[in-house]
Write a protein that holds these residues in place. Structure first.
Motif, PDB file in Angstrom:
ATOM      1  N   ASP A  99      20.212  88.352  62.858  1.00 25.47           N
ATOM      2  CA  ASP A  99      20.785  87.985  61.560  1.00 25.47           C
ATOM      3  C   ASP A  99      22.078  87.190  61.748  1.00 25.47           C
ATOM      4  OD1 ASP A  99      20.672  87.812  58.818  1.00 25.47           O
ATOM      5  OD2 ASP A  99      21.656  89.732  58.463  1.00 25.47           O
ATOM      6  N   GLY A 100      22.057  86.300  62.715  1.00 25.86           N
ATOM      7  CA  GLY A 100      23.205  85.436  62.984  1.00 25.86           C
ATOM      8  C   GLY A 100      24.229  86.015  63.935  1.00 25.86           C
ATOM      9  N   HIS A 101      24.108  87.288  64.321  1.00 28.38           N
ATOM     10  CA  HIS A 101      25.070  87.939  65.218  1.00 28.38           C
ATOM     11  C   HIS A 101      24.568  87.850  66.669  1.00 28.38           C
ATOM     12  CE1 HIS A 101      27.174  89.650  61.765  1.00 28.38           C
ATOM     13  NE2 HIS A 101      26.002  90.074  61.308  1.00 28.38           N
ATOM     14  N   ASP A 102      25.400  87.286  67.532  1.00 29.58           N
ATOM     15  CA  ASP A 102      25.064  87.228  68.953  1.00 29.58           C
ATOM     16  C   ASP A 102      25.091  88.644  69.529  1.00 29.58           C
ATOM     17  OD1 ASP A 102      25.769  87.043  71.936  1.00 29.58           O
ATOM     18  OD2 ASP A 102      25.310  84.958  71.464  1.00 29.58           O
ATOM     19  N   ILE A 103      24.016  89.054  70.225  1.00 28.27           N
ATOM     20  CA  ILE A 103      23.930  90.442  70.685  1.00 28.27           C
ATOM     21  C   ILE A 103      24.936  90.753  71.787  1.00 28.27           C
ATOM     22  CG2 ILE A 103      21.501  90.688  70.045  1.00 28.27           C
ATOM     23  CD1 ILE A 103      20.896  90.449  73.107  1.00 28.27           C
ATOM     24  N   ALA A 104      25.478  89.722  72.428  1.00 32.10           N
ATOM     25  CA  ALA A 104      26.481  89.953  73.478  1.00 32.10           C
ATOM     26  C   ALA A 104      27.895  89.939  72.907  1.00 32.10           C
ATOM     27  CB  ALA A 104      26.344  88.898  74.572  1.00 32.10           C
ATOM     28  N   ARG A 105      28.217  88.953  72.070  1.00 30.69           N
ATOM     29  CA  ARG A 105      29.579  88.816  71.548  1.00 30.69           C
ATOM     30  C   ARG A 105      29.843  89.728  70.353  1.00 30.69           C
ATOM     31  NH1 ARG A 105      28.412  83.252  71.775  1.00 30.69           N
ATOM     32  NH2 ARG A 105      28.481  83.214  69.493  1.00 30.69           N
ATOM     33  N   ASP A 106      28.833  89.944  69.542  1.00 25.00           N
ATOM     34  CA  ASP A 106      29.008  90.704  68.305  1.00 25.00           C
ATOM     35  C   ASP A 106      28.009  91.859  68.282  1.00 25.00           C
ATOM     36  OD1 ASP A 106      30.018  91.374  65.860  1.00 25.00           O
ATOM     37  OD2 ASP A 106      29.110  89.708  64.756  1.00 25.00           O
ATOM     38  N   TYR A 107      28.042  92.633  69.365  1.00 26.27           N
ATOM     39  CA  TYR A 107      26.989  93.616  69.583  1.00 26.27           C
ATOM     40  C   TYR A 107      26.993  94.748  68.559  1.00 26.27           C
ATOM     41  CZ  TYR A 107      30.683  96.251  71.980  1.00 26.27           C
ATOM     42  OH  TYR A 107      31.845  96.908  72.289  1.00 26.27           O
ATOM     43  N   ARG A 108      28.171  95.141  68.065  1.00 28.76           N
ATOM     44  CA  ARG A 108      28.197  96.240  67.096  1.00 28.76           C
ATOM     45  C   ARG A 108      27.466  95.849  65.804  1.00 28.76           C
ATOM     46  NH1 ARG A 108      31.309 100.561  68.322  1.00 28.76           N
ATOM     47  NH2 ARG A 108      32.871 100.309  69.975  1.00 28.76           N
ATOM     48  N   ALA A 109      27.748  94.668  65.305  1.00 30.63           N
ATOM     49  CA  ALA A 109      27.096  94.220  64.070  1.00 30.63           C
ATOM     50  C   ALA A 109      25.592  94.049  64.284  1.00 30.63           C
ATOM     51  CB  ALA A 109      27.713  92.908  63.602  1.00 30.63           C
ATOM     52  N   ALA A 110      25.221  93.505  65.459  1.00 32.17           N
ATOM     53  CA  ALA A 110      23.804  93.281  65.751  1.00 32.17           C
ATOM     54  C   ALA A 110      23.048  94.603  65.834  1.00 32.17           C
ATOM     55  CB  ALA A 110      23.651  92.486  67.048  1.00 32.17           C
ATOM     56  N   ARG A 111      23.605  95.557  66.567  1.00 35.90           N
ATOM     57  CA  ARG A 111      22.897  96.823  66.777  1.00 35.90           C
ATOM     58  C   ARG A 111      22.816  97.658  65.502  1.00 35.90           C
ATOM     59  NH1 ARG A 111      25.396  98.617  72.682  1.00 35.90           N
ATOM     60  NH2 ARG A 111      24.992  96.619  73.711  1.00 35.90           N
ATOM     61  N   SER A 112      23.801  97.518  64.618  1.00 34.13           N
ATOM     62  CA  SER A 112      23.778  98.303  63.380  1.00 34.13           C
ATOM     63  C   SER A 112      22.615  97.910  62.477  1.00 34.13           C
ATOM     64  CB  SER A 112      25.095  98.131  62.625  1.00 34.13           C
ATOM     65  OG  SER A 112      25.215  96.812  62.111  1.00 34.13           O
ATOM     66  N   LEU A 113      22.062  96.713  62.699  1.00 35.75           N
ATOM     67  CA  LEU A 113      20.949  96.227  61.884  1.00 35.75           C
ATOM     68  C   LEU A 113      19.598  96.680  62.399  1.00 35.75           C
ATOM     69  CD1 LEU A 113      22.187  92.539  61.451  1.00 35.75           C
ATOM     70  CD2 LEU A 113      22.249  94.342  59.719  1.00 35.75           C
ATOM     71  N   ILE A 114      19.575  97.301  63.600  1.00 39.11           N
ATOM     72  CA  ILE A 114      18.322  97.578  64.298  1.00 39.11           C
ATOM     73  C   ILE A 114      18.060  99.076  64.396  1.00 39.11           C
ATOM     74  CG2 ILE A 114      17.133  97.406  66.524  1.00 39.11           C
ATOM     75  CD1 ILE A 114      18.638  94.799  67.005  1.00 39.11           C
ATOM     76  N   GLY A 115      16.809  99.453  64.114  1.00 38.23           N
ATOM     77  CA  GLY A 115      16.311 100.789  64.424  1.00 38.23           C
ATOM     78  C   GLY A 115      15.252 100.655  65.505  1.00 38.23           C
TER      79      GLY A 115
END
Length: 306
Positions: free
Chosen positions: A65-81
């Protein structure tokens, strides 16, 4: 609409020299059910682990959703189950406690009503006070799904979610998946029950030896690569196929009482109409007929072998 997950030139290599992923490019659309198929060792779980932040890529880029999984990992992971292939949970916790704890890990406030709904949807409500160790394998699998849904993710990864689950519970779990998709959740699944992917998925991706070999809408895939057979049960025995029918590439059964016509879906209407007319002209009569169509599993096996 931009994809909710975008994978670009993703590579995963190990010190041993083995390369599990070889320059994967993949976009997953918002709100779709995407089935990732491949034989054991193809790289499915490795790719999912990288997207979910469990493993590190050697090179490449992944955005959620536009969040790089390395640089913005908290935002990226919060979107995933994630529902992993292996069962990992505290054996001596109750179902309610472990699902509630998973929600808290993402900093979400307590929401007993939501946890109750998830457990009821997954037929776990009557087990809410049971310790995990007392549950069957299928129930433990459903607890893993409940944990993955507890923080209300926009994306749900299901890695072999119905392994060890009986047929009735499997159908119930897929009803939950349909409900999630209707609510806008993007679902990515891997499964060895390919008939499930055929029934559920909007698009199919096939991975083999660390490379994506095909991505296609399920309906188009079935139309382009699916084959059909028309079997004609003859009124009398035929010893050979008349020369006038040679261009149909018919197959004559050993007993001489069946003709088999193989065709693709594109030529279905014109091919069958023409064949039946030419059979009448040649004097061959049939008493019955039936058709069969190649399944997604047939297509998958053919692709992987090639």
């Amino acid at each position: 609409m931009s994809p909710i997950i975008s994978v670009s030139n993703l590579t995963k290599s190990y010190a041993s020299g083995f390369t599990a992923l070889k320059g994967i490019d993949l976009d997953i659309n918002r709100g779709e059910i995407f089935a990732l198929l491949g034989p054991n060792g193809a790289g499915k779980t490795t790719m999912i682990s990288i997207i979910c932040g469990i493993a590190n890529a050697t090179s490449g880029k992944v955005t959620v959703d536009g969040h790089d999984i390395a640089r913005d990992y908290r935002a990226a992971r919060s979107l995933i189950g994630l529902v992993p292939q292996e069962l990992h949970t505290d054996a001596f916790e109750s179902v309610w406690a472990t699902v509630s704890f998973s929600r808290g890990l993402f900093g979400k406030p307590k929401n007993p009503a939501l946890i109750e709904k998830i457990l009821k949807d997954l037929s776990l409500w009557d087990k809410k006070d049971n310790k995990i160790i007392t549950l069957s394998g299928g129930m433990k699998r459903r607890v893993m799904i409940a944990k993955a849904l507890s923080h209300e993710p926009q994306i749900l990864f299901l890695d072999e979610p119905t392994a060890g689950v009986d047929v009735e519970l499997r159908k119930g779990m897929w009803e939950v998946v349909r409900t999630l998709r209707a609510a806008g959740v993007t679902v990515i699944l891997t499964t060895h029950y390919i008939e499930e992917a055929e029934e559920m998925a909007d698009r199919i991706g096939v991975i083999n030896k660390g490379e994506i070999i095909l991505i296609e809408e399920k309906t188009k895939l079935m139309e382009q690569l699916g084959k059909k057979q028309l079997k004609l049960y003859l009124q009398g025995k035929v010893t050979e196929i008349p020369a006038s029918l040679a261009h149909y590439n018919l197959e004559l059964a050993a007993d001489g009482h069946q003709l088999i016509y193989s065709y693709d879906t594109k030529s279905e209407r014109t091919g069958i109409t023409s064949l039946l007319g030419d059979l009448r002209e040649s004097g061959i009569r049939f008493s019955d007929l039936d058709t069969t169509q190649s399944s997604l599993e047939d297509i998958f096996v053919s692709l992987v072998r090639k």
